[in-house]
Design an enzyme around this catalytic site. Structure first.
Site, mmCIF file in Angstrom:
data_model
loop_
_atom_site.group_PDB
_atom_site.id
_atom_site.type_symbol
_atom_site.label_atom_id
_atom_site.label_comp_id
_atom_site.label_asym_id
_atom_site.label_seq_id
_atom_site.Cartn_x
_atom_site.Cartn_y
_atom_site.Cartn_z
ATOM 1 N N ARG A 55 8.103 24.866 -24.103
ATOM 2 C CA ARG A 55 6.679 24.712 -24.455
ATOM 3 C C ARG A 55 6.378 25.753 -25.519
ATOM 4 N NH1 ARG A 55 1.273 24.272 -20.758
ATOM 5 N NH2 ARG A 55 2.029 22.133 -20.784
ATOM 6 N N GLN A 110 3.531 14.467 -20.546
ATOM 7 C CA GLN A 110 2.210 14.164 -19.973
ATOM 8 C C GLN A 110 1.850 12.692 -20.138
ATOM 9 O OE1 GLN A 110 -0.089 16.518 -18.414
ATOM 10 N NE2 GLN A 110 -0.831 14.513 -17.741
ATOM 11 N N CYS A 157 -5.429 15.350 -18.506
ATOM 12 C CA CYS A 157 -4.147 16.037 -18.258
ATOM 13 C C CYS A 157 -4.322 17.332 -17.493
ATOM 14 C CB CYS A 157 -3.419 16.263 -19.579
ATOM 15 S SG CYS A 157 -4.287 17.348 -20.726
ATOM 16 N N HIS A 166 2.707 15.973 -26.551
ATOM 17 C CA HIS A 166 2.874 16.317 -25.124
ATOM 18 C C HIS A 166 3.488 15.097 -24.427
ATOM 19 C CE1 HIS A 166 2.532 18.451 -21.507
ATOM 20 N NE2 HIS A 166 1.221 18.537 -21.355
ATOM 21 N N ASP A 224 -9.561 15.344 -23.110
ATOM 22 C CA ASP A 224 -8.844 16.620 -22.999
ATOM 23 C C ASP A 224 -9.772 17.704 -23.540
ATOM 24 O OD1 ASP A 224 -6.838 18.532 -22.720
ATOM 25 O OD2 ASP A 224 -5.717 17.891 -24.493
ATOM 26 N N ARG A 248 3.554 14.094 -13.007
ATOM 27 C CA ARG A 248 4.352 14.938 -13.909
ATOM 28 C C ARG A 248 5.700 15.234 -13.263
ATOM 29 N NH1 ARG A 248 2.001 18.248 -17.703
ATOM 30 N NH2 ARG A 248 4.178 18.680 -18.200
#
Ligand code: CP
Ligand code: NVA
Length: 302
Positions: free
Chosen positions: A103, A133, A261, A130, A221, A289
């Site tokens: 990440r 996700q 998310c 991402h 988000d 996830r």
């Protein structure tokens, strides 16, 4: 030849469908308590240059459930934080580990890492994408709707890493995606171009009502992603009117799904009533996830 998971665009529809099928199988096995040690004896490094709750825990637990060893590595307490080049770290890690999740900030960092690491590398979030996700999001939609096809998806808010990855998914999997983003906060133009070239059914508007009207899946988000904290105040002004609240929800299908998310900022991009309401599936989404990442790791790290 090793295979990485850096962006959805590297995968075909069939390959993503296979990952969803393996996800379903692994989730079932875990719920039934059946051993599924597909990473037995393998060590997976998990590198974090940004904060995380879900990604760290779901990868650590996922590796453990698959019989492997997760190694949490914070850039701040490794030599990465003191400027050791990415390409050196990548080559060293490949000598110890069987796979790496990273990440970080720029997508070019994961690309460089993967180019120098001869073990599979998984993107655990960059400023651009991402992918883990969105795989979890789509798997959640499949569980609740019986599939992801033939549905209309709406994105409300920042044209960020999540939005860019949704655009890639729409292009590969063929569903309709409407994005409502304020002027100046649109998704990556290169990703839009790529998706349009693939015949993606995309609508980009500044009107959240237009995006959510009759939609089956609503997704939003935070307005300021990790690394953009200094822009929070400016962004709060730019995103006024983009809160996924009850009035916006009322324009979508009554049985629509609400995704986020997480982490969420209640009262900014989503209201408390919507995230806690009957359409919200955010806790299933967070759980998934774990399951999709297990499928990704089990497929790549053999
Ligand atoms: N959704 C997500 O990636 O959460 P974390 O930042 O907590 O990992
Ligand atoms: N867009 C957010 C997602 C967090 C999981 C960020 O990058 O901070």
């Amino acid at each position: 030849m090793k295979r990485d998971f850096l962006a959805l665009s590297q995968f075909s529809k069939d390959e993503l469908d296979n990952l969803f099928a393996l996800t379903a199988e692994l989730k079932l096995r875990q719920k039934q308590g059946v051993e599924h040690s597909l990473l037995k004896g393998k060590s997976i490094a998990l590198i974090f240059e940004k904060s995380s709750t879900r990604t760290r825990i779901s990868f650590e637990v996922g590796v453990y459930q698959l019989g492997g060893q997760p190694l949490f590595i914070s850039s701040g307490t490794s030599q990465m934080g003191r400027g050791e080049p990415i390409k050196d770290t990548a080559r060293v890690m490949a000598r110890y580990c069987d796979g790496v999740m990273i990440r970080t900030y720029g997508q070019e960092i994961v690309d460089e890492f993967a180019a120098y690491c001869d073990k599979p590398v998984i993107n655990g979030l960059t400023d651009k994408f991402h992918p883990c996700q969105i795989m979890a999001d789509l798997f959640t939609v499949m569980e609740h709707k019986g599939g992801y096809e033939g549905l209309t998806y709406a994105w409300i808010g920042d044209g960020n890493n999540m939005a860019n990855t949704w655009i890639e998914a729409a292009a590969i999997l063929g569903f309709e995606l409407r994005l409502a983003c304020p002027k100046g906060y649109e998704p990556d133009p290169g990703v839009m171009e790529w998706a349009k070239g693939k015949g993606a059914k995309l609508l980009l508007t500044t009107n959240p009502k237009e995006a959510v009207a009759g939609a089956d899946v609503l997704n939003t988000d935070v307005w300021a992603s990790m690394g953009q904290e200094a822009e929070q105040k400016v962004r709060e002004q730019a995103f006024a009117g983009y809160c996924l609240d009850d009035s916006l929800l009322a324009l979508a299908k009554p049985d629509c799904l609400v995704l986020h998310c997480l982490p969420a900022h209640r009262g900014e991009e989503i209201s408390d009533s919507v995230i806690e309401g009957k359409n919200s599936v955010v806790w299933d989404e967070a759980e998934n996830r774990l399951h999709v990442q297990k499928a990704i790791m089990a497929s790549l790290i053999t």
